[in-house]
Design an enzyme around this catalytic site. Structure first.
Site, PDB file in Angstrom:
ATOM      1  N   LYS A 116       1.013  -5.278  13.624  1.00  0.00           N
ATOM      2  CA  LYS A 116       0.725  -6.715  13.758  1.00  0.00           C
ATOM      3  C   LYS A 116       0.803  -7.153  15.221  1.00  0.00           C
ATOM      4  O   LYS A 116      -0.012  -7.938  15.689  1.00  0.00           O
ATOM      5  CB  LYS A 116       1.702  -7.517  12.896  1.00  0.00           C
ATOM      6  CG  LYS A 116       1.400  -7.359  11.410  1.00  0.00           C
ATOM      7  CD  LYS A 116       2.441  -7.995  10.516  1.00  0.00           C
ATOM      8  CE  LYS A 116       3.671  -7.163  10.407  1.00  0.00           C
ATOM      9  NZ  LYS A 116       4.540  -7.415   9.260  1.00  0.00           N
ATOM     10  N   ASP A 123      -1.468  -3.841   6.287  1.00  0.00           N
ATOM     11  CA  ASP A 123      -0.018  -4.041   6.292  1.00  0.00           C
ATOM     12  C   ASP A 123       0.385  -5.127   5.301  1.00  0.00           C
ATOM     13  O   ASP A 123       1.418  -5.016   4.634  1.00  0.00           O
ATOM     14  CB  ASP A 123       0.500  -4.398   7.692  1.00  0.00           C
ATOM     15  CG  ASP A 123       1.991  -4.688   7.627  1.00  0.00           C
ATOM     16  OD1 ASP A 123       2.741  -3.747   7.315  1.00  0.00           O
ATOM     17  OD2 ASP A 123       2.400  -5.853   7.812  1.00  0.00           O
ATOM     18  N   SER A 134       4.612  -1.090  10.544  1.00  0.00           N
ATOM     19  CA  SER A 134       4.303  -2.410  10.001  1.00  0.00           C
ATOM     20  C   SER A 134       4.436  -3.483  11.092  1.00  0.00           C
ATOM     21  O   SER A 134       3.525  -4.290  11.311  1.00  0.00           O
ATOM     22  CB  SER A 134       5.267  -2.693   8.835  1.00  0.00           C
ATOM     23  OG  SER A 134       5.228  -4.040   8.467  1.00  0.00           O
ATOM     24  N   HIS A 143       9.301  -9.952  19.684  1.00  0.00           N
ATOM     25  CA  HIS A 143       9.454  -9.889  18.225  1.00  0.00           C
ATOM     26  C   HIS A 143      10.916  -9.601  17.909  1.00  0.00           C
ATOM     27  O   HIS A 143      11.524  -8.722  18.502  1.00  0.00           O
ATOM     28  CB  HIS A 143       8.581  -8.783  17.633  1.00  0.00           C
ATOM     29  CG  HIS A 143       8.784  -8.631  16.154  1.00  0.00           C
ATOM     30  ND1 HIS A 143       8.184  -9.473  15.243  1.00  0.00           N
ATOM     31  CD2 HIS A 143       9.559  -7.784  15.438  1.00  0.00           C
ATOM     32  CE1 HIS A 143       8.576  -9.122  14.030  1.00  0.00           C
ATOM     33  NE2 HIS A 143       9.402  -8.106  14.122  1.00  0.00           N
ATOM     34  N   ARG A 186       5.614  -2.426  -0.841  1.00  0.00           N
ATOM     35  CA  ARG A 186       6.904  -1.801  -0.499  1.00  0.00           C
ATOM     36  C   ARG A 186       8.054  -2.684  -0.951  1.00  0.00           C
ATOM     37  O   ARG A 186       9.091  -2.191  -1.407  1.00  0.00           O
ATOM     38  CB  ARG A 186       6.985  -1.569   1.019  1.00  0.00           C
ATOM     39  CG  ARG A 186       6.089  -0.427   1.486  1.00  0.00           C
ATOM     40  CD  ARG A 186       5.937  -0.443   2.999  1.00  0.00           C
ATOM     41  NE  ARG A 186       7.205  -0.380   3.682  1.00  0.00           N
ATOM     42  CZ  ARG A 186       7.482  -1.008   4.841  1.00  0.00           C
ATOM     43  NH1 ARG A 186       6.557  -1.721   5.451  1.00  0.00           N
ATOM     44  NH2 ARG A 186       8.671  -0.915   5.384  1.00  0.00           N
TER      45      ARG A 186
HETATM   46  N1  URA Z   1       9.156  -6.617   8.940  1.00  0.00           N
HETATM   47  C1  URA Z   1       7.868  -6.199   8.868  1.00  0.00           C
HETATM   48  O1  URA Z   1       6.969  -6.864   9.350  1.00  0.00           O
HETATM   49  N2  URA Z   1       7.618  -5.020   8.257  1.00  0.00           N
HETATM   50  C2  URA Z   1       8.580  -4.239   7.722  1.00  0.00           C
HETATM   51  O2  URA Z   1       8.280  -3.183   7.206  1.00  0.00           O
HETATM   52  C3  URA Z   1       9.901  -4.691   7.793  1.00  0.00           C
HETATM   53  C4  URA Z   1      10.165  -5.887   8.425  1.00  0.00           C
END
Ligand code: URA
Length: 427
Positions: free
Chosen positions: A192, A166, A188, A85, A173
């Site tokens: 995932k 999320d 967050s 990621h 957010r």
């Molecule tokens: N990317 C995400 O998936 N979540 C965040 O909070 C910030 C960047």
């Protein structure tokens, strides 16, 4: 047990308290069900921005977000799973050569990816510039692709049931000034990635002008928080801190980046893209426990074979010509000298304004739009020579793109010292 309610949880965090496991489980679940209102969750998120969360709270928050949806499981596959990621950078097309390369090394790469929002592009948007390629892959088909030794990698859209808490919280957010919190960002991202079912994960945490994290200390803190969350959830996790002051490679934009990735898979491509692809591949292969040399697998064409198979498996034609934008404009060097700075944020914004990115979720993107960079920091240039080529289907976009680039390129007399790309390793 005393009844739980949103207001007392908000007050507890506002006043600097630690939330109990029961409070966290309840508030995340109630928010996902709609029983905690957006304004209450926004207030709690703001309290977390100010007061932070302990490692225990962050791990529990992450687990609650995973539990809000489905956790995928690939433990029955015949090959070990590992994913990567990136926190997002300009010209960051690394997944495109990396996923097939690691698959060709013998691991399975299940990557659930997002679309771009803002100045950094999304991997799915890039791949969608391949004729016929589809981002939606049912889980059973994902499993078949991952198990197939001739393919072994899938990059697809996350379903609505992957960490739905999320999805709701991130959207909230985004509009309440509460993105910038290390525990919230870490939970967050990791909710995932853990829900995706990978056994191991390599994080590319970007640092610099074109990144989310502008300074190394904050990036290191984010990386450490994510590595801890991985460990707590049983996912072997390592993070590399990598520089994002200047764009990666020589292209920013969907089809332009696909073309550059194919060059890397064919054994060429820009040195920085090759260096980062190989560094991340080595980490992934080591975490997966696979005995292979990624440099050799890239050089002998096996990674390219897997790319072609991976594109075909998702309906794409790896031989179809890539889309090109209808209009181009060239930015020329204003003086003789050496490029001393090429600002990633300026280039990212320009590519976005040219049509490569979207302003709102669901907007279309232009496959051919973006910025081609003919000179990078350290390269000599002569006055009048092309520095950048801007591509778009909408010529009205040239003026705002040029405005984003106004202070983005500097030419000086002396070459800047070579800047390292890989700054640190955590985990
Ligand atoms: N990317 C995400 O998936 N979540 C965040 O909070 C910030 C960047």
């Amino acid at each position: 047990m005393t009844a739980l309610d949103a207001v007392s949880i908000i007050r507890a965090k506002r006043d600097g308290g630690e939330l109990s496991d029961a409070q966290i489980d309840w508030v995340v679940d109630a928010f996902t069900r709609g029983a905690v209102a957006d304004e209450q969750m926004a207030a709690l998120a703001m309290a977390v921005v100010w007061r932070g969360m302990s490692r225990r709270e962050t791990a529990r928050w992450t687990a609650a977000m995973i539990a809000s949806g489905r956790r995928m499981d690939f433990t029955d596959l015949p090959r070990p799973t590992v994913d990567k990621h990136s926190t997002g950078g300009v010209g960051d097309k690394i997944t495109l050569p990396l996923a097939p390369l690691v698959a060709a090394c013998g691991a399975a790469v299940p990557q659930l990816s997002g679309r771009g929002l803002g100045h950094t592009g999304g991997t799915l948007d890039k791949l969608e510039s391949l004729a016929g390629w589809r981002a939606d892959v049912p889980v059973d088909r994902m499993r078949e692709i991952l198990a197939d030794p001739a393919i072994g990698a899938v990059v697809c859209a996350a379903g609505a049931d992957l960490a739905p808490a999320d999805k709701r919280l991130y959207a909230l957010r985004d509009v309440t000034g509460t993105v910038e919190s290390i525990p919230l960002i870490a939970s967050s991202i990791m909710s995932k990635k853990i829900a995706e079912g990978t056994a191991a994960l390599v994080l590319d945490v970007k640092v610099g002008a074109g990144a989310f994290m502008k300074d190394a200390a904050a990036a290191r803190e984010l990386a450490a928080a994510m590595v801890d969350l991985g460990a707590d959830a049983g996912v072997r996790t390592v993070a590399l801190l990598t520089a994002m002051d200047t764009p990666l490679g020589r292209t920013a934009g969907n089809a332009l980046e696909v073309a550059e990735s194919v060059e890397v898979l064919a054994g060429g491509g820009p040195a920085d893209v090759v260096e980062l692809t190989l560094a991340l591949a080595r980490e992934m292969v080591a975490l997966a426990g696979v005995d292979a040399d990624p440099a050799r697998v890239l050089a002998d064409g096996r990674a390219m074979d897997h790319w072609r198979a991976m594109v075909r498996a998702q309906g794409g034609d790896p031989d179809a010509p890539l889309p090109r934008a209808e209009h181009t404009e060239i930015v020329r060097a204003s003086a003789d000298g050496v490029v001393t700075r090429l600002d990633a944020m300026g280039v990212g914004l320009a590519a976005w304004r040219l049509g490569a990115g979207r302003a709102r979720q669901g907007d279309p993107v232009q496959a051919g739009a973006g910025v081609e960079m003919h000179a990078k920091p350290g390269d000599p240039v002569r006055a009048g020579e092309p520095l950048l080529t801007l591509h778009t289907d909408t010529p009205g976009a040239f003026a705002p793109a040029l405005a984003a680039l106004e202070d983005a390129v500097e030419i000086g007399a002396v070459a800047p010292p070579p800047a390292p790309l890989i700054l640190d390793r955590i985990g």
